[in-house]
Design a protein around this motif. Structure first.
Motif, PDB file in Angstrom:
ATOM      1  N   GLY A   1       0.158  -2.243 -10.089  1.00  0.00           N
ATOM      2  CA  GLY A   1       0.064  -0.860 -10.004  1.00  0.00           C
ATOM      3  C   GLY A   1       0.093  -0.309  -8.469  1.00  0.00           C
ATOM      4  O   GLY A   1       0.361   0.905  -7.950  1.00  0.00           O
ATOM      5  N   GLY A   2      -0.218  -1.259  -7.634  1.00  0.00           N
ATOM      6  CA  GLY A   2      -0.408  -0.973  -6.075  1.00  0.00           C
ATOM      7  C   GLY A   2      -1.539  -0.062  -5.971  1.00  0.00           C
ATOM      8  O   GLY A   2      -2.459   0.066  -6.762  1.00  0.00           O
ATOM      9  N   ALA A   3      -1.281   0.617  -4.806  1.00  0.00           N
ATOM     10  CA  ALA A   3      -2.338   1.529  -4.229  1.00  0.00           C
ATOM     11  C   ALA A   3      -2.160   2.752  -5.287  1.00  0.00           C
ATOM     12  O   ALA A   3      -3.281   3.546  -5.235  1.00  0.00           O
ATOM     13  CB  ALA A   3      -2.196   2.014  -2.750  1.00  0.00           C
TER      14      ALA A   3
ATOM     15  N   HIS B   1       0.957  -1.102  -0.110  1.00  0.00           N
ATOM     16  CA  HIS B   1      -0.040   0.106  -0.112  1.00  0.00           C
ATOM     17  C   HIS B   1       0.854   1.190   0.054  1.00  0.00           C
ATOM     18  O   HIS B   1       1.561   1.719   0.944  1.00  0.00           O
ATOM     19  CB  HIS B   1      -0.883   0.067   1.142  1.00  0.00           C
ATOM     20  CG  HIS B   1      -1.899   1.146   1.331  1.00  0.00           C
ATOM     21  ND1 HIS B   1      -2.783   1.237   2.276  1.00  0.00           N
ATOM     22  CD2 HIS B   1      -1.969   2.281   0.366  1.00  0.00           C
ATOM     23  CE1 HIS B   1      -3.805   2.238   2.001  1.00  0.00           C
ATOM     24  NE2 HIS B   1      -3.150   2.974   1.084  1.00  0.00           N
ATOM     25  N   ASP B   2       1.132   1.932  -1.110  1.00  0.00           N
ATOM     26  CA  ASP B   2       1.841   3.124  -1.212  1.00  0.00           C
ATOM     27  C   ASP B   2       0.832   4.167  -1.353  1.00  0.00           C
ATOM     28  O   ASP B   2       0.282   4.222  -2.542  1.00  0.00           O
ATOM     29  CB  ASP B   2       3.166   2.930  -2.382  1.00  0.00           C
ATOM     30  CG  ASP B   2       2.654   2.380  -3.843  1.00  0.00           C
ATOM     31  OD1 ASP B   2       1.300   1.790  -3.718  1.00  0.00           O
ATOM     32  OD2 ASP B   2       3.070   2.370  -4.724  1.00  0.00           O
TER      33      ASP B   2
ATOM     34  N   LEU C   1      -6.160  -5.061   1.633  1.00  0.00           N
ATOM     35  CA  LEU C   1      -7.006  -6.601   1.092  1.00  0.00           C
ATOM     36  C   LEU C   1      -6.581  -6.771  -0.160  1.00  0.00           C
ATOM     37  O   LEU C   1      -6.617  -7.860  -0.624  1.00  0.00           O
ATOM     38  CB  LEU C   1      -8.513  -6.547   1.683  1.00  0.00           C
ATOM     39  CG  LEU C   1      -8.823  -8.055   1.912  1.00  0.00           C
ATOM     40  CD1 LEU C   1      -8.195  -8.676   3.115  1.00  0.00           C
ATOM     41  CD2 LEU C   1     -10.405  -8.137   2.344  1.00  0.00           C
ATOM     42  N   VAL C   2      -7.009  -5.797  -0.795  1.00  0.00           N
ATOM     43  CA  VAL C   2      -6.706  -6.194  -2.439  1.00  0.00           C
ATOM     44  C   VAL C   2      -5.281  -6.481  -2.524  1.00  0.00           C
ATOM     45  O   VAL C   2      -4.926  -7.248  -3.372  1.00  0.00           O
ATOM     46  CB  VAL C   2      -7.098  -4.657  -3.322  1.00  0.00           C
ATOM     47  CG1 VAL C   2      -6.580  -4.820  -4.710  1.00  0.00           C
ATOM     48  CG2 VAL C   2      -8.377  -4.440  -3.164  1.00  0.00           C
ATOM     49  N   ARG C   3      -4.264  -5.917  -1.858  1.00  0.00           N
ATOM     50  CA  ARG C   3      -2.909  -6.409  -2.030  1.00  0.00           C
ATOM     51  C   ARG C   3      -2.875  -7.852  -1.792  1.00  0.00           C
ATOM     52  O   ARG C   3      -2.180  -8.475  -2.391  1.00  0.00           O
ATOM     53  CB  ARG C   3      -2.095  -5.790  -0.905  1.00  0.00           C
ATOM     54  CG  ARG C   3      -2.178  -4.070  -0.926  1.00  0.00           C
ATOM     55  CD  ARG C   3      -1.120  -3.408  -2.053  1.00  0.00           C
ATOM     56  NE  ARG C   3      -1.805  -3.683  -3.427  1.00  0.00           N
ATOM     57  CZ  ARG C   3      -2.806  -2.921  -3.944  1.00  0.00           C
ATOM     58  NH1 ARG C   3      -3.338  -2.128  -3.202  1.00  0.00           N
ATOM     59  NH2 ARG C   3      -3.196  -3.251  -5.396  1.00  0.00           N
ATOM     60  N   VAL C   4      -3.458  -8.231  -0.729  1.00  0.00           N
ATOM     61  CA  VAL C   4      -3.495  -9.822  -0.473  1.00  0.00           C
ATOM     62  C   VAL C   4      -4.027 -10.595  -1.635  1.00  0.00           C
ATOM     63  O   VAL C   4      -3.554 -11.635  -1.953  1.00  0.00           O
ATOM     64  CB  VAL C   4      -4.119 -10.112   0.799  1.00  0.00           C
ATOM     65  CG1 VAL C   4      -4.210 -11.664   1.276  1.00  0.00           C
ATOM     66  CG2 VAL C   4      -3.645  -9.317   1.996  1.00  0.00           C
TER      67      VAL C   4
END
Lengths: 338, 150
Positions: free
Chosen positions: A285-287, A259-260, A298-301
Protein backbone atom coordinates in the motif's frame (compact mmCIF):
# COMPACT_ATOMS: atom_id res chain seq x y z
CA UNK A 1 34.18 -2.84 1.10
CA UNK A 2 32.53 -5.57 3.12
CA UNK A 3 29.12 -6.78 1.96
CA UNK A 4 26.23 -5.50 4.08
CA UNK A 5 23.15 -7.56 4.72
CA UNK A 6 19.94 -7.18 6.65
CA UNK A 7 19.75 -9.59 9.58
CA UNK A 8 16.16 -8.71 10.42
CA UNK A 9 13.44 -6.07 10.25
CA UNK A 10 10.52 -4.98 12.41
CA UNK A 11 7.86 -2.31 12.23
CA UNK A 12 5.00 -1.26 14.47
CA UNK A 13 1.43 -1.20 13.36
CA UNK A 14 0.96 2.32 12.09
CA UNK A 15 -2.02 4.41 13.11
CA UNK A 16 -3.32 7.94 13.49
CA UNK A 17 -2.55 8.33 17.18
CA UNK A 18 -0.55 6.34 19.70
CA UNK A 19 -1.21 8.06 23.01
CA UNK A 20 -0.57 4.76 24.77
CA UNK A 21 3.11 4.93 23.82
CA UNK A 22 5.53 7.82 24.12
CA UNK A 23 8.59 7.91 21.82
CA UNK A 24 10.61 5.68 24.10
CA UNK A 25 7.82 3.13 24.38
CA UNK A 26 7.27 3.16 20.62
CA UNK A 27 10.98 2.52 20.00
CA UNK A 28 11.04 -0.13 22.73
CA UNK A 29 8.15 -1.95 21.06
CA UNK A 30 9.81 -2.12 17.64
CA UNK A 31 13.34 -2.90 18.89
CA UNK A 32 12.14 -5.67 21.19
CA UNK A 33 10.15 -7.12 18.29
CA UNK A 34 13.31 -7.02 16.14
CA UNK A 35 15.31 -8.82 18.83
CA UNK A 36 12.54 -11.40 19.25
CA UNK A 37 12.55 -12.13 15.53
CA UNK A 38 16.32 -12.27 15.12
CA UNK A 39 17.33 -13.76 18.47
CA UNK A 40 19.71 -10.82 18.92
CA UNK A 41 20.24 -8.69 22.01
CA UNK A 42 21.68 -5.29 22.91
CA UNK A 43 25.07 -6.68 23.92
CA UNK A 44 25.67 -7.95 20.38
CA UNK A 45 24.87 -4.60 18.72
CA UNK A 46 27.99 -2.52 18.00
CA UNK A 47 26.55 0.78 16.85
CA UNK A 48 23.22 2.58 16.51
CA UNK A 49 22.03 4.90 13.74
CA UNK A 50 18.62 6.51 13.99
CA UNK A 51 16.42 8.80 11.93
CA UNK A 52 13.97 11.30 13.39
CA UNK A 53 13.19 14.99 13.29
CA UNK A 54 13.59 17.52 16.06
CA UNK A 55 10.92 19.67 14.46
CA UNK A 56 8.42 16.82 14.22
CA UNK A 57 9.15 15.54 17.71
CA UNK A 58 8.91 19.00 19.23
CA UNK A 59 12.27 18.64 20.95
CA UNK A 60 15.87 19.19 19.99
CA UNK A 61 18.12 16.13 19.79
CA UNK A 62 15.15 13.90 19.03
CA UNK A 63 17.21 10.69 19.32
CA UNK A 64 17.43 11.15 23.09
CA UNK A 65 13.92 9.74 23.33
CA UNK A 66 14.91 6.42 21.80
CA UNK A 67 18.43 5.95 23.13
CA UNK A 68 17.54 3.77 26.13
CA UNK A 69 15.46 1.19 24.22
CA UNK A 70 18.15 1.23 21.51
CA UNK A 71 20.85 0.56 24.09
CA UNK A 72 22.80 3.57 22.85
CA UNK A 73 24.45 4.75 26.11
CA UNK A 74 28.09 3.68 26.00
CA UNK A 75 28.09 2.97 22.27
CA UNK A 76 28.79 4.90 19.10
CA UNK A 77 25.38 6.27 18.18
CA UNK A 78 24.36 8.94 15.71
CA UNK A 79 21.26 10.37 14.07
CA UNK A 80 20.31 11.48 10.60
CA UNK A 81 17.62 14.15 10.46
CA UNK A 82 16.31 12.83 7.16
CA UNK A 83 14.17 9.88 6.18
CA UNK A 84 15.35 6.49 7.48
CA UNK A 85 16.31 5.40 3.94
CA UNK A 86 19.05 8.06 4.05
CA UNK A 87 20.08 7.01 7.58
CA UNK A 88 20.58 3.53 6.14
CA UNK A 89 23.48 4.91 4.02
CA UNK A 90 25.26 6.01 7.21
CA UNK A 91 24.48 2.67 8.87
CA UNK A 92 25.59 0.57 5.88
CA UNK A 93 28.84 2.56 5.61
CA UNK A 94 29.66 1.61 9.21
CA UNK A 95 29.44 -2.09 8.30
CA UNK A 96 30.96 -1.81 4.81
CA UNK A 97 34.02 -0.05 6.21
CA UNK A 98 34.67 -2.90 8.59
CA UNK A 99 34.58 -0.50 11.54
CA UNK A 100 31.53 -2.23 13.06
CA UNK A 101 30.05 -5.70 12.75
CA UNK A 102 26.41 -4.99 13.57
CA UNK A 103 24.33 -1.84 13.41
CA UNK A 104 20.85 -1.21 14.77
CA UNK A 105 18.90 1.23 12.60
CA UNK A 106 15.82 2.85 14.14
CA UNK A 107 13.43 5.43 12.70
CA UNK A 108 10.31 6.86 14.27
CA UNK A 109 7.62 9.41 13.60
CA UNK A 110 4.57 10.55 15.53
CA UNK A 111 2.54 12.96 13.46
CA UNK A 112 -0.12 13.03 16.17
CA UNK A 113 2.07 14.98 18.61
CA UNK A 114 2.55 18.06 16.47
CA UNK A 115 0.77 19.99 13.77
CA UNK A 116 2.09 18.45 10.53
CA UNK A 117 0.88 21.27 8.25
CA UNK A 118 2.26 24.02 10.50
CA UNK A 119 5.58 22.17 10.84
CA UNK A 120 5.75 21.75 7.06
CA UNK A 121 5.03 25.46 6.60
CA UNK A 122 7.97 26.21 8.89
CA UNK A 123 10.19 24.20 6.53
CA UNK A 124 9.79 26.77 3.76
CA UNK A 125 11.52 30.08 3.23
CA UNK A 126 10.40 32.39 6.05
CA UNK A 127 10.59 35.62 4.03
CA UNK A 128 8.95 34.84 0.72
CA UNK A 129 7.08 31.52 0.97
CA UNK A 130 5.71 30.90 4.45
CA UNK A 131 3.41 33.91 4.41
CA UNK A 132 1.41 32.48 1.47
CA UNK A 133 0.33 29.49 3.55
CA UNK A 134 2.41 26.91 1.71
CA UNK A 135 2.74 23.49 3.34
CA UNK A 136 3.42 19.90 2.27
CA UNK A 137 -0.16 19.26 1.14
CA UNK A 138 -0.57 22.40 -0.96
CA UNK A 139 2.87 21.76 -2.48
CA UNK A 140 1.63 18.27 -3.40
CA UNK A 141 -1.36 19.98 -5.02
CA UNK A 142 0.94 22.14 -7.16
CA UNK A 143 2.90 19.05 -8.16
CA UNK A 144 -0.21 17.05 -9.04
CA UNK A 145 -1.47 19.97 -11.17
CA UNK A 146 1.83 20.17 -13.08
CA UNK A 147 1.86 16.39 -13.49
CA UNK A 148 -1.64 16.21 -14.96
CA UNK A 149 -0.98 19.22 -17.20
CA UNK A 150 2.28 17.88 -18.63
CA UNK A 151 0.83 14.43 -19.32
CA UNK A 152 -2.50 15.71 -20.57
CA UNK A 153 -4.21 13.52 -17.98
CA UNK A 154 -7.48 13.95 -16.10
CA UNK A 155 -7.79 13.99 -12.32
CA UNK A 156 -9.43 10.59 -12.48
CA UNK A 157 -5.99 8.94 -12.81
CA UNK A 158 -5.19 10.24 -9.32
CA UNK A 159 -8.31 8.61 -7.91
CA UNK A 160 -7.53 5.34 -9.70
CA UNK A 161 -3.98 5.23 -8.34
CA UNK A 162 -5.25 6.04 -4.84
CA UNK A 163 -7.82 3.24 -5.07
CA UNK A 164 -5.11 0.75 -6.03
CA UNK A 165 -2.99 1.78 -3.04
CA UNK A 166 -6.02 1.54 -0.73
CA UNK A 167 -6.77 -1.97 -2.01
CA UNK A 168 -3.18 -3.04 -1.30
CA UNK A 169 -3.18 -1.35 2.13
CA UNK A 170 -6.39 -3.22 3.00
CA UNK A 171 -4.35 -6.43 2.95
CA UNK A 172 -1.52 -5.00 5.07
CA UNK A 173 -2.08 -5.50 8.81
CA UNK A 174 0.41 -2.68 9.61
CA UNK A 175 -1.22 -0.09 7.35
CA UNK A 176 -2.85 2.89 9.01
CA UNK A 177 -5.34 3.94 6.36
CA UNK A 178 -7.29 1.59 4.19
CA UNK A 179 -9.83 4.03 2.85
CA UNK A 180 -10.39 7.80 3.02
CA UNK A 181 -12.95 10.32 1.88
CA UNK A 182 -12.89 11.64 -1.66
CA UNK A 183 -13.19 15.28 -0.63
CA UNK A 184 -11.09 18.05 -2.10
CA UNK A 185 -8.00 18.76 0.01
CA UNK A 186 -5.37 20.56 -2.10
CA UNK A 187 -6.70 20.93 -5.62
CA UNK A 188 -6.51 18.75 -7.67
CA UNK A 189 -5.79 16.31 -4.84
CA UNK A 190 -8.53 14.86 -2.66
CA UNK A 191 -8.08 13.57 0.86
CA UNK A 192 -7.82 9.95 -0.31
CA UNK A 193 -5.13 10.96 -2.82
CA UNK A 194 -2.76 12.28 -0.15
CA UNK A 195 -0.77 10.01 2.19
CA UNK A 196 -1.98 10.01 5.80
CA UNK A 197 -0.09 11.38 8.82
CA UNK A 198 0.80 8.36 10.93
CA UNK A 199 2.43 7.30 14.18
CA UNK A 200 4.85 4.42 13.89
CA UNK A 201 8.41 3.13 13.97
CA UNK A 202 10.70 0.77 12.11
CA UNK A 203 13.95 -0.99 13.03
CA UNK A 204 16.54 -2.95 11.06
CA UNK A 205 19.59 -4.90 12.04
CA UNK A 206 22.54 -4.70 9.64
CA UNK A 207 25.51 -7.02 9.63
CA UNK A 208 27.04 -9.91 7.77
CA UNK A 209 25.45 -13.09 6.51
CA UNK A 210 21.74 -12.17 6.56
CA UNK A 211 19.26 -13.50 4.01
CA UNK A 212 18.98 -10.23 2.07
CA UNK A 213 21.87 -7.96 1.12
CA UNK A 214 22.00 -4.24 0.43
CA UNK A 215 23.34 -4.47 -3.11
CA UNK A 216 23.44 -0.80 -4.05
CA UNK A 217 22.11 2.66 -3.39
CA UNK A 218 21.87 6.03 -5.02
CA UNK A 219 20.77 9.38 -3.70
CA UNK A 220 20.45 12.89 -5.03
CA UNK A 221 19.22 16.24 -3.81
CA UNK A 222 17.39 18.80 -5.92
CA UNK A 223 16.91 22.52 -5.38
CA UNK A 224 14.83 23.21 -2.28
CA UNK A 225 12.88 26.06 -3.87
CA UNK A 226 9.81 24.74 -5.65
CA UNK A 227 10.24 27.49 -8.24
CA UNK A 228 13.58 26.05 -9.35
CA UNK A 229 12.09 22.68 -10.34
CA UNK A 230 9.40 21.52 -12.72
CA UNK A 231 7.28 19.61 -10.24
CA UNK A 232 5.64 17.65 -13.06
CA UNK A 233 8.94 15.85 -13.68
CA UNK A 234 10.53 13.23 -11.45
CA UNK A 235 13.48 15.58 -10.85
CA UNK A 236 16.64 13.92 -9.53
CA UNK A 237 14.95 10.57 -8.96
CA UNK A 238 16.14 8.97 -12.25
CA UNK A 239 19.72 9.87 -11.34
CA UNK A 240 19.46 8.27 -7.89
CA UNK A 241 17.81 5.21 -9.42
CA UNK A 242 20.46 4.78 -12.10
CA UNK A 243 23.22 5.05 -9.53
CA UNK A 244 21.59 2.38 -7.32
CA UNK A 245 21.02 -0.05 -10.20
CA UNK A 246 24.57 0.47 -11.50
CA UNK A 247 26.14 -0.11 -8.09
CA UNK A 248 24.08 -3.28 -7.57
CA UNK A 249 24.68 -4.52 -11.11
CA UNK A 250 20.91 -5.02 -11.43
CA UNK A 251 18.88 -4.06 -14.50
CA UNK A 252 15.38 -4.82 -13.32
CA UNK A 253 13.86 -5.63 -9.95
CA UNK A 254 10.99 -7.95 -9.01
CA UNK A 255 9.30 -5.78 -6.39
CA UNK A 256 9.38 -2.09 -5.45
CA UNK A 257 8.22 -0.09 -2.44
CA UNK A 258 8.21 3.68 -2.84
CA UNK A 259 7.43 6.67 -0.66
CA UNK A 260 4.46 8.23 -2.41
CA UNK A 261 3.11 11.21 -0.50
CA UNK A 262 0.28 11.53 -3.02
CA UNK A 263 -1.24 9.35 -5.70
CA UNK A 264 0.34 11.68 -8.28
CA UNK A 265 3.68 10.68 -6.80
CA UNK A 266 2.75 6.99 -7.08
CA UNK A 267 2.59 7.54 -10.84
CA UNK A 268 5.41 10.07 -11.12
CA UNK A 269 7.96 8.15 -9.05
CA UNK A 270 7.14 4.94 -10.93
CA UNK A 271 8.01 6.81 -14.10
CA UNK A 272 11.17 8.33 -12.58
CA UNK A 273 12.40 4.95 -11.38
CA UNK A 274 11.78 3.47 -14.82
CA UNK A 275 9.75 0.60 -13.37
CA UNK A 276 7.98 -1.45 -16.03
CA UNK A 277 4.36 -2.51 -15.54
CA UNK A 278 5.30 -6.07 -14.57
CA UNK A 279 7.06 -4.89 -11.39
CA UNK A 280 4.82 -5.13 -8.34
CA UNK A 281 4.70 -1.57 -6.97
CA UNK A 282 3.86 -0.96 -3.31
CA UNK A 283 2.28 -4.32 -2.50
CA UNK A 284 2.02 -3.01 1.09
CA UNK A 285 0.00 0.00 0.00
CA UNK A 286 3.11 2.19 0.25
CA UNK A 287 3.15 5.51 2.05
CA UNK A 288 -0.45 5.98 0.93
CA UNK A 289 -1.28 3.28 3.51
CA UNK A 290 0.89 4.71 6.30
CA UNK A 291 3.31 7.61 6.52
CA UNK A 292 5.03 7.58 9.92
CA UNK A 293 7.35 10.58 9.43
CA UNK A 294 11.02 9.75 8.90
CA UNK A 295 10.30 6.03 9.34
CA UNK A 296 8.38 5.95 6.04
CA UNK A 297 11.37 5.16 3.78
CA UNK A 298 12.84 2.64 6.21
CA UNK A 299 9.48 0.85 6.25
CA UNK A 300 9.83 0.56 2.45
CA UNK A 301 13.21 -1.18 2.93
CA UNK A 302 11.71 -3.48 5.58
CA UNK A 303 8.76 -4.38 3.34
CA UNK A 304 11.00 -5.25 0.38
CA UNK A 305 13.38 -7.20 2.63
CA UNK A 306 10.57 -9.32 4.07
CA UNK A 307 9.18 -10.12 0.62
CA UNK A 308 12.57 -11.17 -0.73
CA UNK A 309 13.29 -13.23 2.39
CA UNK A 310 9.96 -15.04 1.82
CA UNK A 311 11.06 -15.84 -1.73
CA UNK A 312 8.75 -13.33 -3.44
CA UNK A 313 11.37 -12.30 -5.98
CA UNK A 314 15.14 -12.11 -5.93
CA UNK A 315 15.75 -8.37 -6.26
CA UNK A 316 13.82 -5.39 -4.95
CA UNK A 317 13.88 -1.62 -4.86
CA UNK A 318 13.10 0.58 -1.86
CA UNK A 319 12.71 4.33 -2.12
CA UNK A 320 12.68 7.05 0.49
CA UNK A 321 12.55 10.82 0.23
CA UNK A 322 13.14 13.90 2.29
CA UNK A 323 12.15 17.50 1.73
CA UNK A 324 9.09 18.76 -0.07
CA UNK A 325 7.56 17.08 -3.14
CA UNK A 326 10.62 14.95 -3.78
CA UNK A 327 13.48 17.34 -3.14
CA UNK A 328 15.84 14.52 -2.14
CA UNK A 329 15.52 10.87 -3.12
CA UNK A 330 17.27 7.75 -1.90
CA UNK A 331 17.00 4.46 -3.79
CA UNK A 332 18.12 1.09 -2.45
CA UNK A 333 18.48 -2.15 -4.38
CA UNK A 334 18.11 -5.27 -2.25
CA UNK A 335 19.05 -8.78 -3.33
CA UNK A 336 18.21 -12.15 -1.80
CA UNK A 337 21.33 -14.17 -1.19
CA UNK A 338 21.08 -17.54 -2.84
CA UNK B 1 23.49 51.23 0.45
CA UNK B 2 20.31 51.59 2.42
CA UNK B 3 19.80 49.71 5.69
CA UNK B 4 19.55 45.91 5.32
CA UNK B 5 16.14 44.52 6.20
CA UNK B 6 15.42 41.92 8.89
CA UNK B 7 11.88 40.63 9.19
CA UNK B 8 10.58 39.75 12.63
CA UNK B 9 8.46 36.60 12.95
CA UNK B 10 6.85 34.90 15.92
CA UNK B 11 5.83 31.50 14.60
CA UNK B 12 3.80 29.35 16.96
CA UNK B 13 3.89 25.56 16.98
CA UNK B 14 1.72 23.48 19.23
CA UNK B 15 2.50 19.98 20.45
CA UNK B 16 0.72 17.39 22.51
CA UNK B 17 3.31 15.05 23.96
CA UNK B 18 2.09 11.55 24.76
CA UNK B 19 3.24 10.65 28.27
CA UNK B 20 2.77 6.99 27.32
CA UNK B 21 2.07 4.19 29.76
CA UNK B 22 4.87 4.87 32.25
CA UNK B 23 4.68 8.66 32.10
CA UNK B 24 0.91 8.52 32.64
CA UNK B 25 1.42 6.36 35.73
CA UNK B 26 3.90 8.88 37.12
CA UNK B 27 1.63 11.87 36.51
CA UNK B 28 -1.39 10.09 38.03
CA UNK B 29 0.84 9.24 41.00
CA UNK B 30 1.68 12.92 41.48
CA UNK B 31 -2.04 13.61 41.40
CA UNK B 32 -2.35 11.29 44.41
CA UNK B 33 0.63 12.89 46.16
CA UNK B 34 2.82 9.86 45.47
CA UNK B 35 6.23 9.44 43.80
CA UNK B 36 6.34 6.37 41.55
CA UNK B 37 9.47 4.75 40.16
CA UNK B 38 10.22 1.83 37.86
CA UNK B 39 12.40 -1.04 39.03
CA UNK B 40 14.62 -3.14 36.79
CA UNK B 41 14.68 -6.85 37.49
CA UNK B 42 18.10 -7.28 35.90
CA UNK B 43 20.54 -4.59 37.09
CA UNK B 44 18.67 -3.98 39.56
CA UNK B 45 18.03 -0.25 39.59
CA UNK B 46 15.08 1.92 40.60
CA UNK B 47 14.58 5.04 38.46
CA UNK B 48 12.39 8.16 38.69
CA UNK B 49 10.42 9.02 36.62
CA UNK B 50 9.43 5.48 35.58
CA UNK B 51 10.29 4.37 32.04
CA UNK B 52 9.88 1.26 29.91
CA UNK B 53 13.57 0.68 29.14
CA UNK B 54 16.24 0.67 31.82
CA UNK B 55 18.77 3.42 31.05
CA UNK B 56 21.61 1.20 32.29
CA UNK B 57 20.93 -2.34 31.04
CA UNK B 58 18.21 -1.52 28.44
CA UNK B 59 15.93 -4.27 29.75
CA UNK B 60 12.21 -3.87 30.33
CA UNK B 61 11.36 -2.25 33.64
CA UNK B 62 8.40 -4.33 34.70
CA UNK B 63 7.79 -3.24 38.27
CA UNK B 64 6.32 0.08 39.39
CA UNK B 65 7.08 0.97 43.02
CA UNK B 66 6.24 3.89 45.27
CA UNK B 67 9.22 5.61 46.88
CA UNK B 68 9.22 7.94 49.91
CA UNK B 69 8.69 11.61 48.93
CA UNK B 70 12.05 12.63 50.37
CA UNK B 71 15.67 12.32 49.47
CA UNK B 72 19.08 13.94 49.25
CA UNK B 73 20.06 17.06 47.34
CA UNK B 74 23.07 16.18 45.16
CA UNK B 75 23.44 19.39 43.13
CA UNK B 76 21.69 22.74 42.73
CA UNK B 77 21.89 25.89 40.68
CA UNK B 78 20.29 29.27 40.28
CA UNK B 79 18.06 30.12 37.31
CA UNK B 80 18.48 33.79 36.48
CA UNK B 81 17.61 33.93 32.80
CA UNK B 82 14.03 34.75 31.83
CA UNK B 83 12.21 32.05 29.89
CA UNK B 84 8.66 31.06 29.06
CA UNK B 85 7.28 27.97 30.74
CA UNK B 86 6.53 25.83 27.64
CA UNK B 87 3.38 24.42 29.22
CA UNK B 88 1.83 27.72 30.27
CA UNK B 89 3.41 30.24 27.90
CA UNK B 90 3.94 32.45 30.94
CA UNK B 91 7.31 33.62 32.21
CA UNK B 92 8.38 32.06 35.48
CA UNK B 93 9.50 34.61 38.10
CA UNK B 94 13.28 34.63 38.46
CA UNK B 95 15.63 34.06 40.16
CA UNK B 96 14.92 30.65 41.68
CA UNK B 97 16.81 27.44 42.41
CA UNK B 98 16.36 23.94 41.19
CA UNK B 99 18.30 20.87 42.12
CA UNK B 100 19.00 17.19 41.60
CA UNK B 101 17.34 15.08 44.25
CA UNK B 102 17.95 11.40 44.84
CA UNK B 103 14.79 9.94 46.31
CA UNK B 104 15.26 7.30 49.02
CA UNK B 105 15.48 3.86 47.49
CA UNK B 106 16.29 5.09 43.95
CA UNK B 107 19.44 5.03 41.83
CA UNK B 108 19.16 8.25 39.86
CA UNK B 109 18.31 11.86 40.56
CA UNK B 110 15.20 13.85 39.72
CA UNK B 111 15.48 17.51 38.84
CA UNK B 112 12.93 19.94 40.22
CA UNK B 113 12.33 23.33 41.88
CA UNK B 114 13.62 24.06 45.36
CA UNK B 115 11.70 26.30 47.76
CA UNK B 116 14.96 28.02 48.72
CA UNK B 117 15.81 30.89 46.40
CA UNK B 118 19.20 31.68 47.91
CA UNK B 119 21.88 29.17 46.85
CA UNK B 120 24.13 30.19 49.76
CA UNK B 121 21.59 28.55 52.08
CA UNK B 122 21.73 25.21 50.23
CA UNK B 123 24.32 22.45 50.54
CA UNK B 124 24.99 19.19 48.74
CA UNK B 125 23.97 16.26 50.90
CA UNK B 126 21.06 18.19 52.42
CA UNK B 127 17.89 16.20 53.16
CA UNK B 128 14.83 17.47 51.30
CA UNK B 129 11.19 16.49 50.94
CA UNK B 130 8.65 16.87 48.16
CA UNK B 131 5.85 19.35 48.74
CA UNK B 132 2.66 18.77 46.76
CA UNK B 133 -0.02 21.27 45.88
CA UNK B 134 -3.27 20.90 47.80
CA UNK B 135 -5.30 20.90 44.60
CA UNK B 136 -3.79 18.35 42.21
CA UNK B 137 -4.62 17.56 38.59
CA UNK B 138 -2.35 14.64 37.71
CA UNK B 139 0.33 16.85 36.14
CA UNK B 140 3.94 17.77 36.83
CA UNK B 141 2.86 21.02 38.50
CA UNK B 142 1.19 18.97 41.28
CA UNK B 143 4.68 18.77 42.71
CA UNK B 144 5.28 22.28 44.09
CA UNK B 145 8.95 22.00 45.06
CA UNK B 146 11.43 20.36 47.41
CA UNK B 147 12.03 21.94 50.78
CA UNK B 148 14.82 21.38 53.29
CA UNK B 149 14.09 18.83 56.01
CA UNK B 150 16.79 20.17 58.36
Amino acid sequence: MKPVSILGVAQTKHCARRDDANYMELAFEVIQDLFRKTGWSHDRVDTIISASSDFWDGRTISEIAIQDPAGAPGKSASKVSMDGAFALIYAAARIASGAFKTCLVVAHGKASEGEPRAIANAGFDPLFQRPIGIDDHTALGLQARRFLEKRGMLGSVLAEAAAQSAAAAAKNPNAHRRAAKHVLAADPLHEDEIAPDSDGACALLLGEGGPVELAGFGCATDAHQLGERDLGDPGVLPRASLEAHRMAGVREVDVAEIHDASSAQTLLWREGLGLPERVALNPSGGAMGAQPGFATGLVRVAEVCERLARGEGRTGLAHGMTGFVGQAHCVWILRRRS
Amino acid sequence: MSEPIAVRATPELHFRYAAGRYGSLFLRGLGEGRILASRCARCPRTLVPPRVACTHCFGKMEEIVEVPPRGTLLAFTLVAFPFLDPFTGVQRPIPYCYGMVQFEGTDNTFQYFLSEKDPSKLRVGQRVEAVFNEVRKGELGDLLHFRALE
